[in-house]
Write an enzyme that holds these catalytic residues in place. Structure first.
Site, short mmCIF file in Angstrom:
data_model
loop_
_atom_site.label_atom_id
_atom_site.label_comp_id
_atom_site.label_asym_id
_atom_site.label_seq_id
_atom_site.Cartn_x
_atom_site.Cartn_y
_atom_site.Cartn_z
N LEU A 116 27.76 7.17 19.65
CA LEU A 116 29.11 7.55 19.24
C LEU A 116 29.25 9.06 19.43
CD1 LEU A 116 29.93 5.65 15.91
CD2 LEU A 116 31.17 5.49 18.07
N ASP A 117 30.39 9.49 19.98
CA ASP A 117 30.64 10.92 20.12
C ASP A 117 30.66 11.59 18.74
OD1 ASP A 117 30.89 10.69 22.85
OD2 ASP A 117 33.07 10.46 22.79
N PRO A 118 30.36 12.88 18.66
CA PRO A 118 30.39 13.58 17.37
C PRO A 118 31.72 13.44 16.64
CG PRO A 118 29.27 14.93 18.98
CD PRO A 118 29.83 13.75 19.73
#
Length: 284
Positions: free
Chosen positions: A46-48
């Site tokens: 998951l992206d930040p």
């Protein structure tokens, strides 16, 4: 002298609710430390800027990560119209702006064009490799490179609401390799405007959904007060959870011994081959 490996042998899945502003690698490390697990991995980055469901495999579960990565994923996301960024999300630098804003009926009209099997261009700031280098590293260094479109599957795409003229909230069910940032960017272009993802939350991956999630704060709090065994009992899902929907064939102990040695066995009454002809064997 060989370095002694630290941690305990813990086998199973933890379904983490990853907070915003944290990398998946960081979240993985914090869970591994809190549970004192010897081996861990995650089932899909998951992206930040994104929050939500991050499946974390412990011990023997790391051998089944490929099954969870191939599972369907559900996301809730919000698009900010009129602004393009170099990362296709709210963390990037603004590259262009436009006054055009789509109406609800216009959005509904184009959604069918983004369902089914579609061609999608990945974001330049992605973890895909280009000549051995990560695309996001090349993008950050100003390198000139080309990404190829990829075929992805979007099963359903729904417009949930329009909070204001600048934003639209969606829900999507999609397959492996789909970039929600690309979907938002391409939706905006199809509508004659620009856009980027300003909020993203993953709510399901394979067999795991939002009811399975546990917060990082709760994991760390319980581990700090010495309640780790109680914590494991509450949050640890069996390794085989991600294998529940694959075809299987039970064999005898004798045939299992042959298979482990790479020897062929005669299969009788085989009613459950996989669609591609593969047979997954459950050892008795």
């Amino acid at each position: 002298m060989a370095r002694k490996r630290r941690g305990e042998h813990i086998n199973g899945w933890v379904v983490l609710d990853k907070p915003v502003a944290m990398t998946s690698t960081r979240a993985l490390g914090l869970v591994k430390t809190a549970l004192n697990a010897r081996k861990a991995g995650h089932g899909g980055t998951l992206d930040p800027m994104a929050s939500g469901l991050l499946p974390i495999a412990l011990g023997e579960a790391t051998k089944t990560v490929s099954f969870i990565q191939d599972g369907a994923k559900h996301y809730a996301f919000t698009v900010r119209w009129g602004i393009a960024t170099d990362t296709d999300d709210g963390e990037g630098a603004v590259t262009d702006q436009i006054a055009q804003r789509p109406e609800g009926y216009e959005i509904e009209a184009v959604l069918p064009r983004f369902t089914g099997i579609i061609e999608q261009m990945p974001p330049r700031y992605s973890a895909l490799r280009v000549a051995g280098e990560r695309a996001y590293r090349l993008a950050r260094s100003g390198e000139d490179f080309t990404l190829r479109p990829r075929r992805v599957e979007i099963e359903t795409l729904k417009l949930l609401r329009l909070p204001d003229p600048d934003h639209a909230c969606f829900e999507v069910r999609c397959g492996k390799g789909t970039y929600i940032r690309s979907l938002a960017r391409d939706l905006a272009r199809e509508l004659g405007t620009l856009g980027h993802v300003c909020a993203l939350r993953r709510t399901r991956v394979g067999p795991f959904d939002r009811e399975d999630m546990i917060s990082l704060e709760k994991i760390q709090r319980l581990s700090h007060i010495g309640a780790r065994q109680e914590l494991l009992a509450e949050v640890l899902r069996p390794v085989e959870t991600v294998l529940d929907d694959i075809p299987a064939l039970a064999v005898s102990r004798q045939d299992a011994a042959r298979l482990r040695l790479g020897q062929a066995v005669l299969l009788r009454n085989c009613d459950y081959p996989a669609p591609d002809g593969t047979i997954y064997v459950v050892f008795d």
